[in-house]
Design a protein around this motif. Structure first.
Motif, PDB file in Angstrom:
ATOM      1  N   LEU A  22       0.777  -1.172   0.092  1.00 18.00           N
ATOM      2  CA  LEU A  22       0.091  -0.107   0.121  1.00 18.00           C
ATOM      3  C   LEU A  22       0.985   1.289  -0.052  1.00 18.00           C
ATOM      4  N   CYS A  23       1.913   1.250   0.841  1.00 19.68           N
ATOM      5  CA  CYS A  23       2.897   2.461   0.899  1.00 19.68           C
ATOM      6  C   CYS A  23       3.417   2.658  -0.502  1.00 19.68           C
ATOM      7  N   SER A  24       4.048   1.573  -1.044  1.00 23.59           N
ATOM      8  CA  SER A  24       4.243   1.684  -2.651  1.00 23.59           C
ATOM      9  C   SER A  24       3.480   2.304  -3.508  1.00 23.59           C
ATOM     10  N   GLU A  25       2.219   1.987  -3.493  1.00 24.95           N
ATOM     11  CA  GLU A  25       1.143   2.237  -4.317  1.00 24.95           C
ATOM     12  C   GLU A  25       0.528   3.897  -4.124  1.00 24.95           C
ATOM     13  N   VAL A  26       0.825   4.386  -2.969  1.00 23.57           N
ATOM     14  CA  VAL A  26       0.530   5.593  -2.797  1.00 23.57           C
ATOM     15  C   VAL A  26       1.536   6.682  -3.149  1.00 23.57           C
ATOM     16  N   VAL A  27       2.486   6.235  -3.475  1.00 26.77           N
ATOM     17  CA  VAL A  27       3.715   7.178  -3.848  1.00 26.77           C
ATOM     18  C   VAL A  27       3.486   8.496  -4.469  1.00 26.77           C
ATOM     19  N   PHE A  28       2.576   8.522  -5.337  1.00 26.73           N
ATOM     20  CA  PHE A  28       2.187   9.802  -6.098  1.00 26.73           C
ATOM     21  C   PHE A  28       1.045  10.553  -5.598  1.00 26.73           C
ATOM     22  N   PRO A  31       1.290  12.675   0.890  1.00 25.49           N
ATOM     23  CA  PRO A  31       2.183  13.462   1.176  1.00 25.49           C
ATOM     24  C   PRO A  31       3.465  12.555   1.705  1.00 25.49           C
ATOM     25  N   LEU A  32       4.631  12.931   1.634  1.00 22.28           N
ATOM     26  CA  LEU A  32       5.828  12.402   2.095  1.00 22.28           C
ATOM     27  C   LEU A  32       5.718  11.819   3.546  1.00 22.28           C
ATOM     28  N   GLY A  33       4.970  12.943   4.414  1.00 27.89           N
ATOM     29  CA  GLY A  33       5.144  12.411   5.809  1.00 27.89           C
ATOM     30  C   GLY A  33       4.219  11.113   6.121  1.00 27.89           C
ATOM     31  N   GLU A  34       2.866  11.104   5.328  1.00 26.15           N
ATOM     32  CA  GLU A  34       2.220   9.986   5.213  1.00 26.15           C
ATOM     33  C   GLU A  34       2.696   8.696   4.733  1.00 26.15           C
ATOM     34  N   ARG A  35       3.708   8.645   3.764  1.00 21.28           N
ATOM     35  CA  ARG A  35       4.372   7.709   3.269  1.00 21.28           C
ATOM     36  C   ARG A  35       5.317   7.364   4.205  1.00 21.28           C
ATOM     37  N   ARG A  36       6.066   8.011   4.862  1.00 18.61           N
ATOM     38  CA  ARG A  36       7.200   7.907   5.702  1.00 18.61           C
ATOM     39  C   ARG A  36       6.539   7.148   7.257  1.00 18.61           C
ATOM     40  N   ALA A  37       5.336   7.573   7.430  1.00 22.23           N
ATOM     41  CA  ALA A  37       4.886   7.101   8.576  1.00 22.23           C
ATOM     42  C   ALA A  37       4.409   5.539   8.143  1.00 22.23           C
ATOM     43  N   MET A  38       3.869   5.277   7.361  1.00 20.97           N
ATOM     44  CA  MET A  38       3.476   4.090   6.590  1.00 20.97           C
ATOM     45  C   MET A  38       4.503   3.110   6.561  1.00 20.97           C
ATOM     46  N   ASP A  51      11.645 -12.213  10.581  1.00 22.97           N
ATOM     47  CA  ASP A  51      11.843 -12.924   9.444  1.00 22.97           C
ATOM     48  C   ASP A  51      12.428 -12.197   8.505  1.00 22.97           C
ATOM     49  N   PRO A  52      13.815 -12.630   7.988  1.00 21.42           N
ATOM     50  CA  PRO A  52      14.451 -11.799   6.909  1.00 21.42           C
ATOM     51  C   PRO A  52      13.775 -11.550   5.750  1.00 21.42           C
ATOM     52  N   SER A  53      13.172 -12.674   5.219  1.00 20.94           N
ATOM     53  CA  SER A  53      12.514 -12.402   4.068  1.00 20.94           C
ATOM     54  C   SER A  53      11.469 -11.295   3.837  1.00 20.94           C
ATOM     55  N   THR A  54      10.577 -11.320   4.946  1.00 21.21           N
ATOM     56  CA  THR A  54       9.720 -10.457   5.149  1.00 21.21           C
ATOM     57  C   THR A  54      10.286  -8.888   5.229  1.00 21.21           C
ATOM     58  N   LEU A  55      11.460  -8.694   5.899  1.00 22.45           N
ATOM     59  CA  LEU A  55      12.213  -7.547   6.002  1.00 22.45           C
ATOM     60  C   LEU A  55      12.568  -7.168   4.654  1.00 22.45           C
ATOM     61  N   VAL A  56      13.330  -7.780   4.118  1.00 22.26           N
ATOM     62  CA  VAL A  56      13.888  -7.589   2.838  1.00 22.26           C
ATOM     63  C   VAL A  56      12.568  -7.234   1.740  1.00 22.26           C
ATOM     64  N   ASP A  57      11.380  -7.787   1.887  1.00 18.63           N
ATOM     65  CA  ASP A  57      10.426  -7.661   0.985  1.00 18.63           C
ATOM     66  C   ASP A  57       9.668  -6.154   1.291  1.00 18.63           C
ATOM     67  N   VAL A  58       9.788  -5.955   2.506  1.00 22.27           N
ATOM     68  CA  VAL A  58       9.264  -4.785   3.047  1.00 22.27           C
ATOM     69  C   VAL A  58      10.369  -3.603   2.518  1.00 22.27           C
ATOM     70  N   HIS A  59      11.281  -3.821   2.833  1.00 23.96           N
ATOM     71  CA  HIS A  59      12.189  -2.593   2.503  1.00 23.96           C
ATOM     72  C   HIS A  59      12.325  -2.575   0.844  1.00 23.96           C
ATOM     73  N   ILE A  63      10.775   1.515  -0.708  1.00 26.98           N
ATOM     74  CA  ILE A  63      11.970   2.202  -0.970  1.00 26.98           C
ATOM     75  C   ILE A  63      11.579   3.583  -1.658  1.00 26.98           C
ATOM     76  N   GLU A  64      10.908   3.210  -2.759  1.00 24.60           N
ATOM     77  CA  GLU A  64      10.360   4.147  -3.904  1.00 24.60           C
ATOM     78  C   GLU A  64       9.479   5.091  -3.129  1.00 24.60           C
ATOM     79  N   ALA A  65       8.745   4.811  -1.932  1.00 28.91           N
ATOM     80  CA  ALA A  65       7.962   5.817  -1.362  1.00 28.91           C
ATOM     81  C   ALA A  65       8.690   6.890  -0.459  1.00 28.91           C
ATOM     82  N   LEU A  66      10.087   6.231  -0.303  1.00 30.09           N
ATOM     83  CA  LEU A  66      10.923   7.271   0.675  1.00 30.09           C
ATOM     84  C   LEU A  66      11.917   7.686  -0.088  1.00 30.09           C
TER      85      LEU A  66
END
Length: 171
Positions: A22-28, A31-38, A51-59, A63-66
């Motif tokens: 969801l965070c990656s989909e609202v990038v455009f 606002p940056l603050g909302e994306r950063r919080a999410m 879980d390393p796999s989940t953490l890598v997937d999340v990062h 990343i584009e939202a940040l």
């Protein structure tokens, strides 16, 4: 957002990946603050899972939202962490995206030597995996590198090729 509400706490790994998506989909349109919080919430929840796999997937998802100059230091930390974890996973797709995001972030930071080496790793992984979207991203990056070297004609040709292939695969 309704999917997150429906899911509730039933599957923590799926929930955190859904939040990061969801965070990656609202990038455009957020606002940056909302994306950063999410993104922060998704990264925190992923870290708690251990879980390393989940953490890598999340990062890789957030990343584009940040991608903002004020968050460069955070992105350098996040991409270094994601890449280190991805190297241990044995998942070539997760590794490709971690390398790709780290490459662009180090380039933004002026870390050209590391970025160049990461681009080579990105290219070889793309060739090994053979996924069209990875090939497209690699083509796009090749055009950028040509422009950075001052090879305008080559960069234009590579960019046109990347555009044509991107259209072909629905990007």
């Amino acid at each position: 957002r309704s999917s997150l509400q429906r899911l509730g706490a039933a599957d923590a790994r799926l929930r955190v990946r859904l939040l990061a998506t969801l965070c990656s989909e609202v990038v455009f349109d957020s606002p940056l603050g909302e994306r950063r919080a999410m993104a922060g919430r998704a990264k925190e929840e992923a870290a708690l899972l251990g879980d390393p796999s989940t953490l890598v997937d999340v990062h890789n998802l957030v990343i584009e939202a940040l991608r903002h100059p004020s968050l460069l230091a955070e992105r350098l930390e996040d991409t270094a962490d994601a890449l280190a974890r991805a190297e241990d996973l044995g998942d070539p797709a997760a590794y490709f995206w971690a390398v790709s995001h780290r490459m662009r972030t180090t380039m933004e930071a002026g870390m050209v030597a590391e970025s160049r080496e990461l681009n080579e790793r990105m290219t070889s992984t793309s060739s090994e995996v053979g996924q069209p979207v990875m090939r497209w991203m690699t083509m796009y990056s090749s055009a950028q590198w040509a422009f950075l070297r001052g090879e305008s004609a080559a960069g234009e040709k590579l960019a046109e090729d990347a555009l044509a292939f991107g259209i072909e695969i629905g990007q």
